[in-house]
Scaffold this motif. Structure first.
Motif, PDB file in Angstrom:
ATOM      1  N   LEU A   1      53.027  14.948  18.750  1.00 15.31           N
ATOM      2  CA  LEU A   1      52.608  13.589  18.563  1.00 15.31           C
ATOM      3  C   LEU A   1      51.582  13.553  19.352  1.00 15.31           C
ATOM      4  CD1 LEU A   1      52.674  10.610  17.925  1.00 15.31           C
ATOM      5  CD2 LEU A   1      53.646   9.673  20.690  1.00 15.31           C
ATOM      6  N   ALA A   2      50.385  12.964  18.477  1.00 12.14           N
ATOM      7  CA  ALA A   2      48.731  13.016  18.472  1.00 12.14           C
ATOM      8  C   ALA A   2      48.783  11.334  18.045  1.00 12.14           C
ATOM      9  CB  ALA A   2      48.331  13.975  17.472  1.00 12.14           C
ATOM     10  N   VAL A   3      48.122  10.634  19.045  1.00 11.07           N
ATOM     11  CA  VAL A   3      47.362   9.469  18.293  1.00 11.07           C
ATOM     12  C   VAL A   3      46.255   8.731  18.924  1.00 11.07           C
ATOM     13  CG1 VAL A   3      48.053   7.330  19.099  1.00 11.07           C
ATOM     14  CG2 VAL A   3      50.048   8.771  19.344  1.00 11.07           C
ATOM     15  N   GLU A   4      45.306   8.504  18.052  1.00 12.51           N
ATOM     16  CA  GLU A   4      43.922   7.920  18.490  1.00 12.51           C
ATOM     17  C   GLU A   4      43.518   7.196  18.428  1.00 12.51           C
ATOM     18  OE1 GLU A   4      39.643   9.728  16.456  1.00 12.51           O
ATOM     19  OE2 GLU A   4      41.291  10.564  15.304  1.00 12.51           O
ATOM     20  N   GLY A   5      42.560   6.550  18.626  1.00  9.72           N
ATOM     21  CA  GLY A   5      41.688   5.175  19.795  1.00  9.72           C
ATOM     22  C   GLY A   5      40.754   5.750  18.652  1.00  9.72           C
ATOM     23  N   LEU A   6      39.813   4.685  18.199  1.00 11.34           N
ATOM     24  CA  LEU A   6      38.405   4.771  17.805  1.00 11.34           C
ATOM     25  C   LEU A   6      37.918   3.389  17.706  1.00 11.34           C
ATOM     26  CD1 LEU A   6      37.049   4.537  14.598  1.00 11.34           C
ATOM     27  CD2 LEU A   6      39.130   6.414  14.556  1.00 11.34           C
ATOM     28  N   SER A   7      36.554   3.721  17.951  1.00 12.05           N
ATOM     29  CA  SER A   7      35.785   2.220  17.423  1.00 12.05           C
ATOM     30  C   SER A   7      33.781   2.540  17.456  1.00 12.05           C
ATOM     31  CB  SER A   7      35.626   1.198  19.543  1.00 12.05           C
ATOM     32  OG  SER A   7      35.063   2.129  20.044  1.00 12.05           O
ATOM     33  N   GLY A   8      33.204   2.110  16.980  1.00 13.01           N
ATOM     34  CA  GLY A   8      31.940   1.836  16.951  1.00 13.01           C
ATOM     35  C   GLY A   8      31.246   0.840  16.096  1.00 13.01           C
TER      36      GLY A   8
ATOM     37  N   LEU B   1      41.959  10.777  22.384  1.00 13.89           N
ATOM     38  CA  LEU B   1      42.827  10.839  21.442  1.00 13.89           C
ATOM     39  C   LEU B   1      43.575  11.723  23.116  1.00 13.89           C
ATOM     40  CD1 LEU B   1      44.249  12.476  19.464  1.00 13.89           C
ATOM     41  CD2 LEU B   1      42.360  14.535  19.742  1.00 13.89           C
ATOM     42  N   VAL B   2      45.404  11.425  22.670  1.00 14.41           N
ATOM     43  CA  VAL B   2      46.321  11.483  23.700  1.00 14.41           C
ATOM     44  C   VAL B   2      47.001  12.872  22.928  1.00 14.41           C
ATOM     45  CG1 VAL B   2      48.494  11.561  24.797  1.00 14.41           C
ATOM     46  CG2 VAL B   2      46.279  10.287  24.376  1.00 14.41           C
ATOM     47  N   ARG B   3      47.282  14.015  22.595  1.00 17.87           N
ATOM     48  CA  ARG B   3      48.445  14.834  21.696  1.00 17.87           C
ATOM     49  C   ARG B   3      49.469  15.218  22.593  1.00 17.87           C
ATOM     50  NH1 ARG B   3      46.038  19.492  17.863  1.00 17.87           N
ATOM     51  NH2 ARG B   3      44.649  19.514  20.142  1.00 17.87           N
ATOM     52  N   HIS B   4      50.642  15.449  22.350  1.00 16.56           N
ATOM     53  CA  HIS B   4      51.530  15.778  23.209  1.00 16.56           C
ATOM     54  C   HIS B   4      52.875  16.827  21.967  1.00 16.56           C
ATOM     55  CE1 HIS B   4      54.345  16.382  26.748  1.00 16.56           C
ATOM     56  NE2 HIS B   4      55.590  16.140  25.941  1.00 16.56           N
ATOM     57  N   HIS B   5      52.672  17.892  22.652  1.00 22.41           N
ATOM     58  CA  HIS B   5      54.197  18.915  22.218  1.00 22.41           C
ATOM     59  C   HIS B   5      54.844  18.464  23.350  1.00 22.41           C
ATOM     60  CE1 HIS B   5      51.313  21.355  20.015  1.00 22.41           C
ATOM     61  NE2 HIS B   5      50.582  20.611  20.610  1.00 22.41           N
ATOM     62  N   PHE B   6      56.480  18.022  22.629  1.00 19.25           N
ATOM     63  CA  PHE B   6      57.733  17.684  23.450  1.00 19.25           C
ATOM     64  C   PHE B   6      57.940  18.530  23.495  1.00 19.25           C
ATOM     65  CE2 PHE B   6      56.972  13.709  21.195  1.00 19.25           C
ATOM     66  CZ  PHE B   6      56.331  12.790  22.398  1.00 19.25           C
ATOM     67  N   ASP B   7      58.374  20.064  22.810  1.00 19.16           N
ATOM     68  CA  ASP B   7      58.946  21.025  22.987  1.00 19.16           C
ATOM     69  C   ASP B   7      58.449  21.301  21.926  1.00 19.16           C
ATOM     70  OD1 ASP B   7      60.719  20.643  20.129  1.00 19.16           O
ATOM     71  OD2 ASP B   7      62.400  20.278  21.378  1.00 19.16           O
ATOM     72  N   GLU B   8      58.666  22.696  21.392  1.00 17.47           N
ATOM     73  CA  GLU B   8      58.794  23.809  20.557  1.00 17.47           C
ATOM     74  C   GLU B   8      58.567  23.781  19.254  1.00 17.47           C
ATOM     75  OE1 GLU B   8      60.567  27.648  20.729  1.00 17.47           O
ATOM     76  OE2 GLU B   8      59.320  28.056  22.263  1.00 17.47           O
TER      77      GLU B   8
ATOM     78  N   ARG C   1      54.676  15.090  13.907  1.00 18.68           N
ATOM     79  CA  ARG C   1      55.317  16.377  13.236  1.00 18.68           C
ATOM     80  C   ARG C   1      56.624  17.048  13.850  1.00 18.68           C
ATOM     81  NH1 ARG C   1      49.571  19.535  13.643  1.00 18.68           N
ATOM     82  NH2 ARG C   1      50.625  21.304  13.463  1.00 18.68           N
ATOM     83  N   TYR C   2      56.741  17.871  13.023  1.00 17.15           N
ATOM     84  CA  TYR C   2      58.680  18.240  13.203  1.00 17.15           C
ATOM     85  C   TYR C   2      58.642  19.789  12.835  1.00 17.15           C
ATOM     86  CZ  TYR C   2      63.143  19.760  13.515  1.00 17.15           C
ATOM     87  OH  TYR C   2      64.592  20.212  13.810  1.00 17.15           O
ATOM     88  N   LYS C   3      58.849  20.542  13.514  1.00 20.55           N
ATOM     89  CA  LYS C   3      59.257  22.148  12.811  1.00 20.55           C
ATOM     90  C   LYS C   3      60.387  22.442  12.874  1.00 20.55           C
ATOM     91  CE  LYS C   3      56.685  26.329  13.283  1.00 20.55           C
ATOM     92  NZ  LYS C   3      55.394  26.719  14.107  1.00 20.55           N
TER      93      LYS C   3
END
Length: 457
Positions: free
Chosen positions: A331-338, A320-327, A369-371
């Protein structure tokens, strides 16, 4: 109507709904969150400060409708939004009433969540969390060998069809654990008991705050381990100009498993890196261990659908990579495998009745997400989940193929005690060889209109 036009219209409708209600919400006076208000009124305002214990609650009620049920079954049958989860039923539903009692650690690390900046506490600390939930969500929260067997959960724990058609509510204790902080290394914490695995992005409880922006959940959540019982050790590796890094490793019984259904334990772990300003998060988490039902143990369906006289390991990995560009923007991006190992000579799939030689799955999802204000936030989520063996999404479906979804919605923080979440979601299948998963097996796509209210007390 093409699926692209349907998605476009869904986006417009959700945006309009969020804007309209948001006009009123922006005029509300900003206050502290309403969690714990009932306990404070009963025990006094100084109870939490003097005891260190916080008691809080949340009630989740919702309404949902999809355009595929009419082609297949009646909305009264229950679980008619499957394989979409979160809003499992159409019409009104009590998702859950949840009570939590907790005593927080004084620590520089939050187990299963994040390392923390700041000085290392030099004193030993302990805490606990105990939860109880009643409602439709209690079905997924039940654990084998524990609350899944409670009499109040019958007949649903034995007859899933009858439970679905009667819209049965369930009682469960999703988490019950102790935590200990020790001022060794750069801060170390131990979690013991029954707790959420911390693997993957989304989490089942409707807590605040949490990554669960939308009412409905990803297919990824269905595939990932939920609750486990055992021990987890969390420690800071470093906290310096390169960021903050925490490592976690635990030993647990297995997925949703209080009383082990085989002779082997499972390993649980994570690496959690944070940028120095805490705006960027990178999490790698995993769970690995035998998940088959042994011949001399109780069958634990649907979590363990394989019967075998040999150990069959299941691995699940999430990045998982999550980044807050500003207030405002996040953006959160997840890759998974099983992968579930198999042995055709020594194992049986209890769903198909055929020898089981193994299964694998993978997926990716992203949430933007946009606040727009302190009270209104919008979100868009896209997902693709590939399950070529029809294995990973049980109990919501066993149809093999790829599942695709676009969800748009809003969080309307109308009051410290109330959050309303409208959403519109479009799902469609691909690579499914004509086998349909929606509308009781009569549709390959589905548009779902949902709204829920989270009432905090």
């Amino acid at each position: 109507m093409s699926k692209y036009r349907c998605v476009f219209m869904s986006c417009v409708a959700a945006s309009f709904l969020g804007s309209s209600v948001g006009v009123w919400a922006q005029g509300a006076e900003e206050e502290a969150w309403g969690d714990g208000a009932l306990a404070r009124s009963m025990f006094g305002d100084d109870f939490e400060q003097s005891s260190g214990v916080r008691i809080k609650g949340v009630a989740q009620i919702g309404w949902s409708h999809n355009d595929a049920s009419d082609a297949g079954w009646s909305p009264n049958d229950g679980h008619t939004n499957y394989p979409v989860v979160g809003a499992n039923d159409e019409g009104f539903q009590l998702n859950g009433i949840q009570l939590t009692a907790e005593k927080s650690l004084k620590s520089n690390i939050l187990p299963r969540i994040t390392p923390l900046p700041g000085p290392k506490p030099e004193e030993f600390s302990w805490g606990f969390t105990a939860e109880l939930i009643y409602g439709r969500n209690g079905l997924m929260a039940g654990m084998y060998g524990f609350d899944q067997q409670w009499a109040i959960n019958r007949p649903g724990n034995d007859d899933s069809v009858k439970a679905a058609t009667s819209h049965q509510n369930y009682l469960a204790a999703p988490q019950a654990y102790l935590q200990f902080y020790m001022p060794v290394l750069d801060g170390l914490a131990v979690t013991v008991g029954r707790f959420g695995s911390g693997v993957g992005y989304e989490i089942p409880p409707a807590t605040r705050p949490s990554p669960n922006f939308f009412y409905t959940h990803t297919y990824a959540l269905v595939s990932q381990p939920d609750q486990v019982a055992g021990v987890l050790v969390s420690t800071n590796v470093f906290r310096n100009n390169y960021g903050l890094l925490a490592a976690e490793l635990g030993v647990v019984n297995g997925r949703q498993n209080w009383q082990d259904n085989n002779a082997q334990k499972s390993a649980l772990g994570a690496l959690r890196w944070r940028s120095p300003d805490m705006r960027t998060w990178v999490d790698y988490s995993f769970m690995s261990g035998d998940e088959q039902n042994d011949l001399d143990h109780d069958i634990q369906m649907p979590v363990s659908r394989i019967l075998s006289d040999t150990g069959l390991r299941r691995d699940h990995h999430s990045l998982l990579v999550r980044h807050h560009f500003d207030e405002r923007w996040m953006l959160a991006v997840e890759g998974l495998s099983g992968k579930q190992r198999g042995n055709a000579d020594h194992s049986i799939d209890l769903i198909t009745g055929q020898p089981f030689s193994g299964a694998h799955y993978r997926g990716a999802n992203a949430t933007l997400r946009y606040k727009s204000s302190k009270l209104v936030e919008y979100g868009v989520r896209v997902e693709r989940f590939e399950d070529p063996d029809g294995f990973a999404l049980l109990p919501t479906t066993t149809v093999a193929g790829s599942y695709n979804a676009v969800t748009v919605g809003a969080n309307l923080n109308l009051h410290p005690h109330l959050v309303v979440r409208p959403e519109i979601r479009y799902d469609w299948q691909s690579d499914n060889d004509g086998v349909r998963a929606y509308g009781a097996g009569r549709a390959e796509h589905q548009t779902t209109f949902s709204i829920d209210a989270l009432i905090y007390f």
